[in-house]
Design an enzyme around this catalytic site. Structure first.
Site, PDB file in Angstrom:
ATOM      1  N   ASP A  97     -79.529  36.681  13.522  1.00  0.00           N
ATOM      2  CA  ASP A  97     -79.803  36.318  12.140  1.00  0.00           C
ATOM      3  C   ASP A  97     -80.857  35.212  12.128  1.00  0.00           C
ATOM      4  O   ASP A  97     -81.240  34.687  13.170  1.00  0.00           O
ATOM      5  CB  ASP A  97     -78.524  35.912  11.412  1.00  0.00           C
ATOM      6  N   SER A  98     -81.324  34.855  10.943  1.00  0.00           N
ATOM      7  CA  SER A  98     -82.454  33.923  10.856  1.00  0.00           C
ATOM      8  C   SER A  98     -82.043  32.462  10.930  1.00  0.00           C
ATOM      9  O   SER A  98     -82.890  31.588  11.089  1.00  0.00           O
ATOM     10  CB  SER A  98     -83.193  34.149   9.537  1.00  0.00           C
ATOM     11  N   GLY A  99     -80.749  32.190  10.781  1.00  0.00           N
ATOM     12  CA  GLY A  99     -80.288  30.810  10.687  1.00  0.00           C
ATOM     13  C   GLY A  99     -80.211  30.320   9.257  1.00  0.00           C
ATOM     14  O   GLY A  99     -79.697  29.238   8.992  1.00  0.00           O
ATOM     15  N   GLY A 100     -80.699  31.138   8.317  1.00  0.00           N
ATOM     16  CA  GLY A 100     -80.712  30.715   6.927  1.00  0.00           C
ATOM     17  C   GLY A 100     -79.334  30.416   6.366  1.00  0.00           C
ATOM     18  O   GLY A 100     -79.138  29.404   5.702  1.00  0.00           O
ATOM     19  N   PHE A 101     -78.371  31.297   6.638  1.00  0.00           N
ATOM     20  CA  PHE A 101     -77.036  31.098   6.080  1.00  0.00           C
ATOM     21  C   PHE A 101     -76.431  29.789   6.571  1.00  0.00           C
ATOM     22  O   PHE A 101     -75.810  29.044   5.808  1.00  0.00           O
ATOM     23  CB  PHE A 101     -76.128  32.265   6.456  1.00  0.00           C
ATOM     24  N   ASP A 151     -84.175  33.460   4.761  1.00  0.00           N
ATOM     25  CA  ASP A 151     -83.896  33.604   3.344  1.00  0.00           C
ATOM     26  C   ASP A 151     -83.005  32.478   2.865  1.00  0.00           C
ATOM     27  O   ASP A 151     -82.413  31.759   3.657  1.00  0.00           O
ATOM     28  CB  ASP A 151     -83.203  34.944   3.071  1.00  0.00           C
ATOM     29  N   GLN A 194     -81.222  39.517  -1.717  1.00  0.00           N
ATOM     30  CA  GLN A 194     -80.318  38.557  -2.343  1.00  0.00           C
ATOM     31  C   GLN A 194     -80.245  38.825  -3.848  1.00  0.00           C
ATOM     32  O   GLN A 194     -80.674  39.873  -4.315  1.00  0.00           O
ATOM     33  CB  GLN A 194     -80.779  37.135  -2.039  1.00  0.00           C
ATOM     34  N   GLY A 221     -75.527  37.518   0.833  1.00  0.00           N
ATOM     35  CA  GLY A 221     -74.891  36.862  -0.298  1.00  0.00           C
ATOM     36  C   GLY A 221     -73.623  37.504  -0.800  1.00  0.00           C
ATOM     37  O   GLY A 221     -73.207  37.263  -1.931  1.00  0.00           O
ATOM     38  N   ASP A 271     -71.274  43.095  10.356  1.00  0.00           N
ATOM     39  CA  ASP A 271     -70.884  42.101  11.360  1.00  0.00           C
ATOM     40  C   ASP A 271     -69.927  41.110  10.726  1.00  0.00           C
ATOM     41  O   ASP A 271     -69.952  40.898   9.504  1.00  0.00           O
ATOM     42  CB  ASP A 271     -72.107  41.342  11.886  1.00  0.00           C
ATOM     43  N   CYS A 309     -52.459  51.686  19.114  1.00  0.00           N
ATOM     44  CA  CYS A 309     -53.707  51.199  19.693  1.00  0.00           C
ATOM     45  C   CYS A 309     -53.742  51.436  21.203  1.00  0.00           C
ATOM     46  O   CYS A 309     -52.717  51.321  21.882  1.00  0.00           O
ATOM     47  CB  CYS A 309     -53.862  49.708  19.398  1.00  0.00           C
ATOM     48  N   CYS A 311     -56.034  49.740  23.218  1.00  0.00           N
ATOM     49  CA  CYS A 311     -56.811  48.670  23.840  1.00  0.00           C
ATOM     50  C   CYS A 311     -56.095  48.146  25.086  1.00  0.00           C
ATOM     51  O   CYS A 311     -54.912  48.445  25.331  1.00  0.00           O
ATOM     52  CB  CYS A 311     -57.048  47.527  22.856  1.00  0.00           C
ATOM     53  N   CYS A 314     -52.785  46.252  24.229  1.00  0.00           N
ATOM     54  CA  CYS A 314     -51.645  47.067  23.810  1.00  0.00           C
ATOM     55  C   CYS A 314     -51.152  47.990  24.921  1.00  0.00           C
ATOM     56  O   CYS A 314     -49.979  48.369  24.924  1.00  0.00           O
ATOM     57  CB  CYS A 314     -52.023  47.869  22.570  1.00  0.00           C
ATOM     58  N   HIS A 340     -57.711  42.714  21.348  1.00  0.00           N
ATOM     59  CA  HIS A 340     -57.090  43.686  20.456  1.00  0.00           C
ATOM     60  C   HIS A 340     -57.845  43.797  19.133  1.00  0.00           C
ATOM     61  O   HIS A 340     -58.167  44.907  18.675  1.00  0.00           O
ATOM     62  CB  HIS A 340     -55.635  43.330  20.174  1.00  0.00           C
TER      63      HIS A 340
END
Length: 382
Positions: A97-101, A151, A194, A221, A271, A309, A311, A314, A340
């Site tokens: 990501d851009s780091g904006g958030f 952004d 946005q 957003g 994500d 599950c 995994c 489990c 898990h």
């Protein structure tokens, strides 16, 4: 791949009852089926999980954070190591990501200007400046397959006038980021749409970003305090504005219900840190709903966390054992819960992809929601 961009989307099928899409995301580090969930490795590591474990679970693309890697160890060190892939020993897809958030979440210690954002390092207090050009420079050095525009992410319920000004500034920043991008043949730069909770601004900004012809588009957003109904409402009118021949990425969303509802509306990529974050609190996602394994009632429960599950956790360990480890502050307990939860969300996406192939995604949603407990009066928060 020489005649195509570094990342592109191949559409395979649209589910006949919904807007859900089955596709393939082609990257320099592999081809990955969509819809996909991307585990989050903020500091070039998905917390407590090894790259080998992630590959065994079926993870394809993972996400790392530009802001945090800029602060430590520094993008110059990552670049000297050969880029993020070599630095973290991950030979599949990476998105940064851009780091904006992160910058805009530091509301008490930052100032937004046309040239960029002035703020303080949340670790040391040092004064820092991040611009669209600087963000792209850092992401070029990190070397991910997919990188994000810089952004502003305004609050969902911010005032109309402020959000209107914000989206225009984000568009100007996107244009500057495109101009600054030095590795167009190796990294796909996605635009971010946005507009907070305002339909006209959302649609306007999506159209402005589509006009810039990015290789892919992100929806930002959302999952920032609004209701699920509000989020789905935005997706209903926004996703149709995005190109059908390019990937659509809903940022920061990863609860099972949001994954399913997002896919139904045509989203391809997701994500979220949810899987590992709640695992560290002893909370697990199961097909039968949320399970807080550290609760006393599981002290003598020798069944798996989720009998449905397959995994590693489990297949090999009981609720009682995982509870014991977490209550005793043993790191292995946190790892088992994280394994898990991450596997669970990756499996949900595999099941979703199969439901798209079978044209029965709405039936899958109904059955999943009923079993998980989303239709109950006190439905789980995730």
């Amino acid at each position: 791949m020489s005649n195509k961009p570094p990342v592109w989307y191949e559409h395979i099928k649209t589910e006949k009852h919904t807007g859900a899409r089955l596709g393939i995301l082609h990257t320099p580090h592999g081809d990955f089926e969509t819809p996909m969930y991307m585990p989050v490795g903020t500091l070039a590591s998905v917390k407590s999980l090894s790259p080998e474990e992630l590959k065994e679970m079926g993870a394809g693309v993972i996400l790392s954070n530009t802001y945090h890697l800029w602060l430590r160890p520094g993008e110059d060190i990552v670049e000297e190591a050969g880029g993020l892939h070599k630095f973290m020993n991950w030979d599949q897809g990476i998105l940064t990501d851009s780091g904006g958030f992160q910058v805009f979440s530091l509301s008490d210690i930052r100032k937004i200007k046309e040239e960029g954002v002035y703020f303080r390092n949340h670790i040391s207090g040092e004064k820092l400046f991040l611009s669209p050009e600087k963000a792209i420079q850092i992401e070029n050095a990190l070397g991910a397959d997919i990188i994000m525009s810089f952004d502003e992410c305004p609050d969902y319920h911010h005032t109309y006038d402020y959000v209107k000004e914000s989206i225009h500034r984000t568009t100007r920043w996107a244009e500057r980021g495109l101009e600054a991008h030095q590795k167009k043949d190796k990294q796909a730069l996605f635009g971010i749409c946005q507009g907070a909770g305002y339909k006209d601004l959302r649609i306007q900004h999506a159209r402005d970003m589509v006009a810039l012809d990015f290789p892919g588009y992100s929806i930002g957003g959302l999952s920032v305090g609004e209701t699920k109904e509000e989020m789905n409402g935005v997706l209903d009118y926004l996703v149709p504005e995005l190109p059908e021949n390019k990937p659509r990425y809903l940022m920061g969303v990863g609860s099972p219900d949001a994954l399913i509802d997002g896919v139904i509306r045509g989203v391809d990529m997701f994500d979220c840190v949810l899987a590992t974050r709640i695992a560290r609190n002893g909370t697990c996602m199961t097909h039968d709903g949320r399970l807080v394994v550290k609760n006393a009632k599981y002290a003598r429960d020798f069944s798996p966390i989720d009998p449905s599950c397959q995994c590693y956790t489990c297949r090999n360990y009981s609720r009682a054992y995982v509870r014991h480890l977490i209550k005793s502050d043993e790191i292995f307990g946190l790892r088992l819960a994280s394994i898990h939860n991450t596997f669970f969300l990756l499996q949900v996406m595999r099941d979703i992809r199969q439901a798209i192939r079978d044209d029965n995604l709405l039936d899958f949603r109904k059955e999943f929601f009923e079993r998980y407990g989303y239709f109950k009066e006190n439905a789980p928060a995730f």
